[in-house]
Write an enzyme that holds these catalytic residues in place. Structure first.
Site, PDB file in Angstrom:
ATOM      1  N   LYS A  31     100.784 -12.232  11.448  1.00 54.33           N
ATOM      2  CA  LYS A  31     101.743 -11.546  10.576  1.00 54.33           C
ATOM      3  C   LYS A  31     102.984 -11.197  11.387  1.00 54.33           C
ATOM      4  O   LYS A  31     102.872 -10.786  12.552  1.00 54.33           O
ATOM      5  CB  LYS A  31     101.073 -10.291  10.011  1.00 54.33           C
ATOM      6  CG  LYS A  31     101.851  -9.573   8.921  1.00 54.33           C
ATOM      7  CD  LYS A  31     101.025  -8.406   8.362  1.00 54.33           C
ATOM      8  CE  LYS A  31     101.719  -7.687   7.214  1.00 54.33           C
ATOM      9  NZ  LYS A  31     100.893  -6.601   6.653  1.00 54.33           N
ATOM     10  N   SER A  83     100.642  -6.719   1.637  1.00 53.45           N
ATOM     11  CA  SER A  83     101.828  -7.291   2.240  1.00 53.45           C
ATOM     12  C   SER A  83     101.553  -8.502   3.135  1.00 53.45           C
ATOM     13  O   SER A  83     102.481  -9.256   3.414  1.00 53.45           O
ATOM     14  CB  SER A  83     102.544  -6.211   3.055  1.00 53.45           C
ATOM     15  OG  SER A  83     101.720  -5.791   4.129  1.00 53.45           O
ATOM     16  N   SER A 119      96.689  -4.141   2.557  1.00 51.03           N
ATOM     17  CA  SER A 119      97.493  -5.349   2.792  1.00 51.03           C
ATOM     18  C   SER A 119      96.748  -6.536   3.382  1.00 51.03           C
ATOM     19  O   SER A 119      97.321  -7.618   3.471  1.00 51.03           O
ATOM     20  CB  SER A 119      98.677  -5.020   3.691  1.00 51.03           C
ATOM     21  OG  SER A 119      99.688  -4.436   2.914  1.00 51.03           O
TER      22      SER A 119
END
Ligand code: GLN
Length: 512
Positions: free
Chosen positions: A79, A154, A178
């Protein structure tokens, strides 16, 4: 079948035994990324050169008779809020667009030390605030199951990259869901570990009392192995637990005989029927496998969402104060420092990040602190006590992962509260610091994956992942990735109920 589509342990074994080179594995992953990326946008940065150098180093070590480690030659995606030395780390924000960290985060370093090859930085909602990746300053990621839908967020890029088979493993962060929510939307496994189990050194902070790094894999075994490598004490993170990394993979096959499982009642009426049915079916499957299952009402669970949306913005408003145009990234000049700060932040932060900073600042301000922040902390304590009471009676809890399956682009962008509701079932484990995992368990009537959550008390990862593995073993066929985004527009044999996957048409992608 390509080695990239098998298990991670098998792939690493093949590289370690020189059946295939890390370089060959990497080139295949890069080819897949190249083919799918225009459609999916999983990555903010593909680390071509660094990845090739890393793969070469792995092959060199093997040639020299050294063992590169448990993840030898395994391509991983990170990420884009995890610091990578020499590679931009943007948090999908304009304010960090050109920021290149001078160091690797601990997880990034541990993966490299285990022989993994970092291939790129994945897209996210700006600063990990959101549930769809639509808040990315660089445009959203699409869900490989249906290109008209969001991958969740996310950590949407990390989930979609594994779901599309571009990489076998990825990492994300989970502050309020997330990892688990995008895992559920994309038909992959996503683990949020116990607070403190995985070092956050080098993770860009959003809400420090909640943030955790965790793994995505196509299977429980893959995600568990990734977590084993990433976990363990790190003196560079003061919240890191001073414990050795747990052994997670070896117990996965032990079954659920005799385990006490509580099915959290309170979410069932709050979520779409496909999601509550999946949770109920999961409990039935565990009962059939020898666990004792019972419904349990924990109404305090519903305090999670409102408490989180005070606590997380409050912490964010403080953490994001560092983006001032001086120390990091973007700077928009002005006649004095204050104007420069204001212009930089107005130009650099997107609407949702600004909203969070304003909510958080308000909740912490003199005169309102006790009514908002104080009250939210009291609710958090009440929730933690309710969890503690439940875990006296149960080894694990089962709950839906999300209130719905993947939604269309634009469906929730007009109404922030609607978007926040996506985290209803995931937030409680962040507030309590407990581990939780989402496992693909069903398909809805549109052929979209639906995950089920297994929750456990602090450091309950071994039993939690064992239960997840038991669910995975009996999940209907076709409920999990990888799926090929290009092929998914026509008929795809899913095996399970619910018909084929949508993929053509769908909504327009609302630009970020
Ligand atoms: N969707 C939640 C939020 O927007 C959770 C985000 C996260 O876990 N990083 O805050």
């Amino acid at each position: 079948m390509s080695l990239l589509d098998g298990g991670v342990a098998e792939l690493a074994a093949a590289v370690r035994s020189r059946q295939v080179s890390a370089a060959e594995v990497l080139e295949e992953a890069l080819a897949r990324i190249e083919e799918a990326e225009t459609e999916l946008h999983c990555f903010n940065t593909v680390m071509l050169e660094a990845a090739r150098a890393q793969a070469e180093a792995v092959d060199g070590a093997i040639a020299a008779g050294r063992d590169p480690g448990q993840l030898a030659g395994v391509p991983v995606a990170l990420k884009d809020n995890m610091c990578t030395r020499g590679t931009p780390t943007t948090c999908s924000s304009k304010i960090l667009q050109n920021w290149v960290p001078p160091y690797d985060g601990t997880v990034v370093r541990r993966l490299a030390e285990a022989g993994a090859v970092a291939v790129g930085k994945t897209n996210l909602d700006e600063f990990a605030m959101g549930s769809s990746t639509e808040n990315s300053a660089f445009g959203p990621t699409r869900n490989p199951w249906d290109l008209g839908r969001v991958p969740g967020g996310s950590s949407g890029g990390s989930a979609a990259a594994v779901a599309a088979g571009l990489v076998p493993l990825s990492f994300g962060s989970d502050t309020g869901g997330s990892i688990r929510q995008p895992a559920s939307f994309c038909g992959v496994v996503g683990v949020k570990p116990t607070y403190g189990l995985v070092s956050r050194y080098g993770l860009v902070a959003f809400a420090s009392s909640l943030d955790q790094i965790g793994s995505f894999g196509a299977t429980v075994a893959d995600a568990a192995l990734a977590l084993e490598v990433a976990a363990g004490h790190d003196p560079l993170d003061s919240t890191s637990l001073d414990l050795p990394a747990p052994r997670l993979v070896e117990a996965l096959g032990e079954g659920v005989e005799g385990l006490r499982v509580g099915v959290v009642d309170d979410f069932l009426a709050e979520v779409a029927p496909s999601c509550s049915l999946a949770a109920v079916a999961a409990a039935e499957a565990l009962a059939a496998a020898g666990a004792s299952c019972e419904n349990v009402s924990i109404p305090e669970m519903l305090l999670g969402l409102p408490a989180y949306y005070i606590i997380a913005p409050a912490e964010a408003s403080s953490n994001l104060a560092r983006y001032d145009g001086v120390r990091y990234g973007l700077r928009v000049d002005g006649p004095d420092v204050e104007t420069m700060n204001a212009r930089t932040r107005a130009a650099g932060f997107g609407a949702e990040v600004r909203r969070r900073i304003m909510i958080g600042t308000y909740a912490l301000s003199a005169g309102y602190y006790d009514a908002y922040y104080g009250q939210a902390q009291r609710a958090r304590t009440i929730l933690i006590r309710a969890f503690d009471a439940a875990y006296e009676r149960f080894d694990v809890l089962v709950a839906p992962s999300t209130p719905s399956s993947a939604f269309a682009f634009g469906a929730k962008t007009e109404d922030p509260i609607e978007m926040y509701m996506s985290d209803l079932c995931t937030i409680p484990s962040n507030l309590s610091g407990h581990p939780a995992v989402s496992v693909p368990f069903a398909l809805d009537s549109d052929g979209l994956p639906v995950g089920v959550q297994v929750l456990a008390p602090a450091l309950g990862e071994p039993v939690m992942l064992r239960v997840a593995a038991a669910l995975e073993a009996v999940a209907p066929p076709g409920v999990r990735g990888p799926v090929r985004p290009a092929a998914s527009s026509s008929a795809v044999a899913t095996g399970g109920g619910g018909g084929g996957r949508a993929g053509e048409g769908g909504g327009e992608v609302a630009g970020g």
